[in-house]
Design a protein around this motif. Structure first.
Motif, PDB file in Angstrom:
ATOM      1  N   TRP A   1     -10.236   2.593  -5.999  1.00  0.00           N
ATOM      2  CA  TRP A   1      -9.083   1.806  -5.565  1.00  0.00           C
ATOM      3  C   TRP A   1      -8.474   2.367  -4.293  1.00  0.00           C
ATOM      4  N   TRP A   2      -8.719   3.659  -4.036  1.00  0.00           N
ATOM      5  CA  TRP A   2      -8.151   4.334  -2.875  1.00  0.00           C
ATOM      6  C   TRP A   2      -9.252   5.048  -2.088  1.00  0.00           C
TER       7      TRP A   2
ATOM      8  N   GLU B   1       0.812  -1.213   0.000  1.00  0.00           N
ATOM      9  CA  GLU B   1       0.000   0.000   0.000  1.00  0.00           C
ATOM     10  C   GLU B   1       0.846   1.264   0.000  1.00  0.00           C
ATOM     11  N   THR B   2       1.998   1.236   0.653  1.00  0.00           N
ATOM     12  CA  THR B   2       2.777   2.456   0.864  1.00  0.00           C
ATOM     13  C   THR B   2       3.961   2.601  -0.077  1.00  0.00           C
TER      14      THR B   2
ATOM     15  N   TRP C   1      -2.987  -3.897  -4.945  1.00  0.00           N
ATOM     16  CA  TRP C   1      -4.247  -3.827  -4.193  1.00  0.00           C
ATOM     17  C   TRP C   1      -4.656  -5.230  -3.737  1.00  0.00           C
TER      18      TRP C   1
ATOM     19  N   HIS D   1      -2.224  -6.553  -1.110  1.00  0.00           N
ATOM     20  CA  HIS D   1      -2.435  -5.920   0.192  1.00  0.00           C
ATOM     21  C   HIS D   1      -3.533  -6.621   0.982  1.00  0.00           C
ATOM     22  N   HIS D   2      -4.486  -7.207   0.290  1.00  0.00           N
ATOM     23  CA  HIS D   2      -5.620  -7.855   0.966  1.00  0.00           C
ATOM     24  C   HIS D   2      -5.424  -9.360   1.157  1.00  0.00           C
TER      25      HIS D   2
ATOM     26  N   ARG E   1       0.839   6.404   4.104  1.00  0.00           N
ATOM     27  CA  ARG E   1       1.015   6.867   2.734  1.00  0.00           C
ATOM     28  C   ARG E   1       0.509   8.296   2.589  1.00  0.00           C
TER      29      ARG E   1
ATOM     30  N   TYR F   1      -3.507   8.491   2.046  1.00  0.00           N
ATOM     31  CA  TYR F   1      -4.137   7.532   1.135  1.00  0.00           C
ATOM     32  C   TYR F   1      -4.118   6.138   1.762  1.00  0.00           C
ATOM     33  N   ARG F   2      -5.178   5.402   1.508  1.00  0.00           N
ATOM     34  CA  ARG F   2      -5.269   3.998   1.900  1.00  0.00           C
ATOM     35  C   ARG F   2      -5.946   3.242   0.767  1.00  0.00           C
ATOM     36  N   PHE F   3      -5.535   1.996   0.566  1.00  0.00           N
ATOM     37  CA  PHE F   3      -6.278   1.165  -0.373  1.00  0.00           C
ATOM     38  C   PHE F   3      -7.702   0.983   0.143  1.00  0.00           C
TER      39      PHE F   3
END
Length: 512
Positions: free
Chosen positions: A491-492, A210-211, A220, A223-224, A381, A477-479
């Motif tokens: 997406w963000w 993410e960062t 993305w 990250h999950h 981020r 920002y975060r996903f």
């Protein structure tokens, strides 16, 4: 007669290195005017004039670049395209050692005047690889790479010392192997020595996807992944970076174990490239794996003949002198990086002054380097969004081609192309105060509607008439979560953190 592994891998190494140079120079040719051209963000000519005013004649030693002769836009673009052309010729196998020397000189010249925009670790890695490759490359043109004969047999290969019956040491090749060792080992050990808790506790990949500076859409999904997978991959990364490099240095009889080290490093690089945009770094690291493979015998005939005339170690007296010196400097750079990474400055005390003086003399050439990618993991981020306004009331964002901006825009792949402004804005968001100087010059270029600067952006919201004001808006920002993305398509998700004006209107800046 079938060609041995050393000949095949050396040819392939040189051709792929030529491709890396081609990509690196062509990428610069498309951006160089806006970055360091006469009307760019950090004009090269002004930088060199400033350096000469401070250091006098010493500036020529501290900043070795051909652009002391001419730092105009035409010269910058010409050198970039000439470098790309020479990279293409190297891919064809034309006079490799001569071309590599020219390519190294041209890329060093670009790196010096590129300032912040050419200060990435893979720029340093390309310079170091290019310098060492000069010693391993032949003078004459080489034939096209052909597949080794079959049956395939894995075993020690390469030139042999007929008197002793043992493999001869090819120090020029070993320098490249040691560079790969240094790159990977330092990337691992500096993560441990830095004391960063995410690496020590195995949670770094909870944040990394993410960062990282320019995540593609695959990040993305990565990250999950479940936490146990993140933690397992974090430990796997450290195992590869700390363990696999040592396998590269094993004697030739441990060729299969060497191959395990190469495969582990290659898998790590492919994984990084599949979930991130790191310019030509991953490709260049994979290219560096090839000199390790040159010790693997590829055919029965190689075993029987025990010789490979094209891959014989260089016998030129200059190389015999230069190669050990470069190896000593490379070891010194490794030790220094470890020493200066130790917390609380503990390593500085035992770092000898003479070593610092030696490294100080070679540092201007940017070709003997320390490394340490992501030694401290970023856990947040912050993201800068640049906006303009004609009246100070209504603000419109500038669009970037590659960095996150619009939360609904799908992140894409761009590597091996390296969008240097997009990357540098990631660093600027982490510490806006330290980057304020060039951020203000960037904003002034937008307020003036400078074409060279605008080419670095994907969308200009003020065509024909530039804005009176330019500001930077800082977001966190975060996903988005899977549920948020299903619902909104974004997406963000982002949260406003602050705003600061970078380029006020001329009347405002004069106090009127």
């Amino acid at each position: 007669m079938p060609r041995g592994a050393a000949a095949v891998t050396r040819r392939l190494f040189l051709r792929l290195l030529g491709f890396v140079y081609l990509v690196a120079f062509a990428s610069l040719a498309l951006q160089i005017r806006g970055l360091v051209g006469q009307h760019g963000v950090l004009p090269a000519a002004h930088f060199l004039e400033w350096a000469h005013s401070i250091y006098g004649a010493g500036a020529y030693r501290l900043l070795p670049t051909l652009f002391w002769l001419d730092a105009s836009d035409n010269a910058l673009v010409a050198v970039a395209w000439i470098g790309a052309g020479l990279g293409f010729l190297l891919m064809l196998g034309v006079r490799p050692r001569f071309l590599l020397a020219l390519l190294w000189l041209l890329y060093l010249s670009m790196s010096v005047v590129g300032q912040d925009f050419l200060s990435f670790q893979w720029d340093a890695l390309l310079l170091e690889t290019g310098l060492l490759a000069i010693l391993w490359a032949p003078w004459r043109s080489v034939r096209p790479v052909s597949a080794p004969s079959i049956p395939l047999v894995f075993g020690p290969a390469g030139p042999r010392d007929t008197a002793a019956g043992k493999p001869a040491v090819d120090l020029a090749r070993f320098l490249l192997v040691f560079l790969l060792f240094k790159l990977m080992f330092l990337s691992g050990i500096t993560k441990i020595l830095s004391g960063d808790p995410t690496w020590r506790h195995g949670t770094a990949l909870d944040f990394h996807f993410e960062t990282q500076p320019l995540p593609p859409w695959t990040a993305w999904y990565a990250h999950h992944w479940p936490a146990w997978m993140h933690h397992g991959l974090t430990w796997w990364t450290l195992v590869v970076e700390l363990g696999a490099p040592w396998l590269l240095l094993l004697p030739a009889r441990f060729h299969r174990t060497r191959l395990v080290g190469v495969l582990a490093i290659a898998m790590l690089q492919v994984g990084i490239a599949a979930t991130g945009n790191y310019g030509f770094f991953n490709l260049l690291t994979l290219v560096l794996c090839l000199p390790v493979l040159s010790s693997v015998r590829l055919s029965v005939d190689d075993r029987e003949t025990g010789r490979d005339t094209e891959s014989a170690p260089p016998r030129h007296p200059v190389i015999r002198i230069v190669a050990p010196v470069l190896l000593g400097l490379s070891v010194l750079s490794l030790v220094r990086e470890v020493a200066f990474t130790l917390p609380d400055g503990r390593g500085v005390g035992w770092w000898p002054p003479w070593a610092d003086e030696v490294m100080g003399w070679v540092e201007p050439f940017r070709s003997i380097n320390g490394y340490g990618l992501f030694r401290v993991m970023t856990t947040d981020r912050p993201e800068l969004v640049l906006e303009g306004s004609r009246d100070g009331a209504r603000w419109e964002p500038y669009g970037f081609r590659y960095k996150p901006g619009d939360p609904g825009q799908r992140p894409g792949f761009v590597a091996p192309f390296h969008p240097r402004l997009d990357w540098q804005l990631w660093f600027a968001a982490l510490s806006p105060g330290q980057s304020l100087g060039w951020l203000q010059r960037l904003a002034e270029g937008l307020r003036a509607g400078t074409p060279e600067v605008l080419t670095l952006f994907g969308h200009d919201p003020f065509p024909g008439k530039p804005p009176q004001y330019v500001r930077a808006v800082l977001y966190d920002y975060r996903f988005s979560t899977p549920e948020q993305r299903r619902r909104t398509g974004a997406w963000w998700v982002r949260r406003l953190e602050g705003t600061f004006v970078l380029a006020p209107a001329a009347a405002d800046s004069s106090g009127n």
